[in-house]
Design a protein around this motif. Structure first.
Motif, short mmCIF file in Angstrom:
data_model
loop_
_atom_site.label_atom_id
_atom_site.label_comp_id
_atom_site.label_asym_id
_atom_site.label_seq_id
_atom_site.Cartn_x
_atom_site.Cartn_y
_atom_site.Cartn_z
N ALA A 249 16.43 14.33 11.74
CA ALA A 249 16.07 13.26 10.81
C ALA A 249 14.81 13.63 10.01
N VAL A 250 14.66 12.99 8.87
CA VAL A 250 13.44 13.07 8.07
C VAL A 250 12.77 11.72 8.18
N VAL A 251 11.52 11.70 8.61
CA VAL A 251 10.84 10.44 8.91
C VAL A 251 9.55 10.33 8.09
N MET A 252 9.39 9.19 7.44
CA MET A 252 8.16 8.91 6.69
C MET A 252 7.58 7.59 7.18
N THR A 253 6.29 7.60 7.51
CA THR A 253 5.59 6.38 7.88
C THR A 253 4.68 5.97 6.73
N ILE A 254 4.79 4.70 6.34
CA ILE A 254 3.92 4.16 5.30
C ILE A 254 3.07 3.05 5.92
N ASN A 255 1.77 3.28 6.02
CA ASN A 255 0.81 2.27 6.45
C ASN A 255 0.14 1.75 5.18
N TRP A 256 0.65 0.67 4.62
CA TRP A 256 0.33 0.30 3.23
C TRP A 256 -1.16 0.11 2.98
N TRP A 257 -1.88 -0.52 3.89
CA TRP A 257 -3.30 -0.79 3.68
C TRP A 257 -4.15 0.47 3.81
N MET A 258 -3.64 1.48 4.51
CA MET A 258 -4.38 2.71 4.75
C MET A 258 -4.02 3.79 3.73
N ASP A 259 -2.71 3.99 3.51
CA ASP A 259 -2.27 5.05 2.61
C ASP A 259 -2.73 4.81 1.17
N PHE A 260 -2.84 3.55 0.79
CA PHE A 260 -3.19 3.22 -0.58
C PHE A 260 -4.53 2.49 -0.66
N SER A 261 -5.43 2.86 0.24
CA SER A 261 -6.73 2.20 0.31
C SER A 261 -7.50 2.29 -1.00
N LYS A 262 -7.51 3.47 -1.61
CA LYS A 262 -8.25 3.64 -2.87
C LYS A 262 -7.70 2.72 -3.96
N ASP A 263 -6.38 2.55 -3.97
CA ASP A 263 -5.77 1.67 -4.97
C ASP A 263 -6.13 0.21 -4.70
N ILE A 264 -6.09 -0.17 -3.43
CA ILE A 264 -6.42 -1.55 -3.06
C ILE A 264 -7.87 -1.87 -3.45
N LEU A 265 -8.76 -0.90 -3.29
CA LEU A 265 -10.18 -1.14 -3.58
C LEU A 265 -10.48 -1.18 -5.08
N THR A 266 -9.48 -0.96 -5.91
CA THR A 266 -9.64 -1.24 -7.34
C THR A 266 -9.39 -2.73 -7.62
N ILE A 267 -8.86 -3.43 -6.61
CA ILE A 267 -8.53 -4.85 -6.75
C ILE A 267 -9.47 -5.72 -5.92
N THR A 268 -9.79 -5.27 -4.71
CA THR A 268 -10.65 -6.04 -3.81
C THR A 268 -11.99 -5.34 -3.63
N GLU A 269 -12.97 -6.11 -3.18
CA GLU A 269 -14.29 -5.53 -2.91
C GLU A 269 -14.31 -4.79 -1.57
N GLY A 270 -13.44 -5.20 -0.65
CA GLY A 270 -13.41 -4.56 0.66
C GLY A 270 -12.06 -4.75 1.32
N GLN A 271 -11.93 -4.16 2.51
CA GLN A 271 -10.73 -4.27 3.31
C GLN A 271 -11.11 -4.65 4.73
N GLY A 272 -10.12 -5.07 5.51
CA GLY A 272 -10.39 -5.36 6.90
C GLY A 272 -9.23 -6.06 7.56
N HIS A 273 -9.26 -6.07 8.88
CA HIS A 273 -8.26 -6.79 9.66
C HIS A 273 -8.44 -8.29 9.43
N GLY A 274 -7.49 -8.92 8.76
CA GLY A 274 -7.66 -10.32 8.40
C GLY A 274 -8.70 -10.52 7.32
N GLY A 275 -9.09 -9.43 6.66
CA GLY A 275 -10.14 -9.48 5.66
C GLY A 275 -9.62 -9.80 4.27
N GLU A 276 -10.36 -9.34 3.27
CA GLU A 276 -10.06 -9.72 1.88
C GLU A 276 -8.68 -9.27 1.44
#
Length: 239
Positions: free
Chosen positions: A131-158
């Motif tokens: 098999a070919v397997v890809m894991t996508i952790n959306w908040w982690m893999d695209f952290s730089k992109d998310i931080l163009t929208i929010t001031e910060g990140q966190g568990h239950g955070g912004e």
């Protein structure tokens, strides 16, 4: 296409042309005092709904796996935790069945950080099958992109709170939103991590969240997820 909405005959016919399956994976876990226990289920669910609208004729979407490894947050009411090795074995056998049914490309669309070890262990065994397997952790893999929208990140955070406000704002009790300034200095595990780093089952600042930010996160990230799926289907794994 949602697998469970098709007959066995439909699946057999369509799978001769479609060999990719997306498995949304979450957890039932405390996220502060303001977010629902299903937060890590809802984000992958909405990503799948949006992906299905755009490329649903090219991918199968499996039923979500709602439980995960949540040792750190297990001290908070309502949290359900499954040992990593148990979850990994379960995932392996589920995906082994998909692989035997002709679905060689397996996408773990993950909504919960505690699942990462299990997903890696399952992926190692699945790759041995072919098999070919890809894991996508959306908040982690695209952290730089998310931080163009929010001031910060966190568990239950912004970022997570914004995501659930967009998913269904009636599920969010913003009057109870708080912030936790504690930040882990380096990767380390210790017995009181849930009470300290994840004080009140949150990290970051949930008070900065908004539905509008959540909409921007989903609109941006769903296209990036689709881009990765496209590369996977083309067999482009490196450059």
């Amino acid at each position: 296409m949602y697998i469970v909405e098709h007959t066995s005959d439909d699946f057999n016919d369509i799978s001769s042309k479609v060999d990719t399956v997306i498995i949304p994976i979450g957890s039932v876990e405390a996220h502060g005092h303001h977010l629902p226990l299903g937060t890590d289920i809802f984000s992958p669910r909405l990503f799948c709904e949006n992906i299905n609208k755009k490329i649903g004729d090219r991918v199968w979407i499996a039923p979500e796996i709602p439980y995960g490894q949540s040792y750190d947050l297990s001290i908070y009411p309502g949290t359900v935790t499954v040992p990593s090795e148990v979850m990994a074995e379960y995932l392996f056998h589920v995906c082994k069945s998909f692989y035997k049914n002709g679905l060689k490309n397996i996408v773990f669309l993950n909504g919960h950080g505690g699942n990462i070890t299990s997903l890696s262990l399952a992926a190692e065994k699945l790759v041995d099958l072919g098999a070919v397997v890809m894991t996508i952790n959306w908040w982690m893999d695209f952290s730089k992109d998310i931080l163009t929208i929010t001031e910060g990140q966190g568990h239950g955070g912004e970022d997570e709170t914004s995501a659930i406000l967009y998913y269904n704002e009636s599920l969010v009790q913003m009057a109870k939103a708080t912030k936790n300034p504690n930040k882990q200095l380096y990767p380390v595990r210790f017995k009181e991590r849930g009470k300290t780093i994840f004080q009140d089952a949150i990290t970051g600042d949930a008070t900065l969240a908004s539905k509008e930010k959540g909409e921007k996160i989903f609109n941006l990230l769903e296209n990036k997820i689709i881009d990765r799926i496209n590369l996977m289907e083309q067999g482009k794994y490196f450059e």
